[in-house]
Write a protein that holds these residues in place. Sequence first.
Motif, short mmCIF file in Angstrom:
data_model
loop_
_atom_site.label_atom_id
_atom_site.label_comp_id
_atom_site.label_asym_id
_atom_site.label_seq_id
_atom_site.Cartn_x
_atom_site.Cartn_y
_atom_site.Cartn_z
N CYS A 124 39.10 66.50 39.16
CA CYS A 124 38.65 67.93 38.97
C CYS A 124 39.87 68.51 37.99
N SER A 126 40.49 72.44 36.07
CA SER A 126 40.05 73.86 36.43
C SER A 126 41.10 74.54 35.72
N ARG A 136 36.21 75.13 41.92
CA ARG A 136 37.17 74.10 42.30
C ARG A 136 37.32 73.81 43.79
N ASP A 153 43.78 66.53 41.00
CA ASP A 153 43.23 67.69 40.94
C ASP A 153 44.07 68.56 40.02
N VAL A 155 44.91 71.75 37.79
CA VAL A 155 44.72 73.21 37.43
C VAL A 155 45.68 73.76 36.62
N THR A 185 35.69 72.89 35.25
CA THR A 185 34.87 73.98 35.90
C THR A 185 34.68 75.13 34.77
#
Length: 270
Positions: A124, A126, A136, A153, A155, A185
Motif C-alpha cells: 500500500c 498512501s 489505507r 506499507d 506513507v 490511495t
Amino acid sequence: MPSLTSPAPIALIAARLDVGPAARALQACSERLGPAGYYLAAAPWQAAATLPLLEALRPVAALAIGPLEDAALRAALAALEIPVVETWSVSPQTMDSAVSIDNAEAGRMAARHLAEKRHPRVACISADTPWERGRREGFIGSAAALGLELVADIVHPEVQHLNDGRMAFLRLLATNTIFDAVFCTNDLLAAAAVSEAHNRDLHVPQDLAVLGFSDDGSAVQWVQGLTTVGVDAAELGRRAGQLLLDRLEGERGAGQHDMMDVVLEPRLST
C-alpha cells in the motif's frame, strides 16, 4: 437570499488550497452557489495569523475540505453560528453537516478486488491526509481478513506532484520485498507507480498489478487501463453546494450527512 450585486462569502477551509481531490468538486460547488448569490472565499483560515480575519469576513457559511480537527478553528466557526458543511472526510463529531465518502470502504473494496484477482502479496502506498488514512486503514484491515500478506506499507508525507509519487514508489522498491500488487490511495501515486514500473521493465499486471483511487479521473487519462476505486468529485461538489443552499435557506436543519458511493472500475492494470 442575498442580492446578486452584493454576493455573500462562504469561507472555504482546507489544509492546503491546492489539495488534490478538491478541484473538480470546488468547481461544481461554485457553479451551484454562484447563481444564488454566494461565492467561496479561500484563505488559510486555520492559521494563527489569519484566523482573526475570519470573523471580519463575516461569512454566511463555511465549506471544509476534510475534517475540522483544529480546536481554535472549530471555536471560531461555532462563535459565528453559521452553517458548516464538511466534505471528503468528516470529524468524529461533525460540527453541522457533511457530504463525504466512506474512505475505509474504498480501501476494503480495493483489497477485495486484489484478493479476487489472486494477488496474495500486496503493498500500500498512501499520502498523509485524513481521507487517505481512511483508505489505507480500510485496505490494511480487509487485506488481513482476506488472508492477503501486506509486505509493505508506505506513507509519503506529501503528494502534490507526479515526482512525489515516484519518490513514494522508489521507497516501496527500497524495501526489497516481493509483492504482486500495490494499492495507491490517490491518482498521482497510481500514475507514478505504473510509470516507474515501466521504467524498470516491469509489466503491468503480469509482474505487478496496480490499483488506484480516482477522484477526478486524471489517473485514467495518464495511464490507459488503470483499475481504480473512485467517486464522482463533481457530484460531491454539487451536493455540497446544494446542502449549503438548503441550510442557508432553512430547508434542511443541522445534522445532515450525505454519503457518496465509491465505485470500482476494473481495467487492465489488475
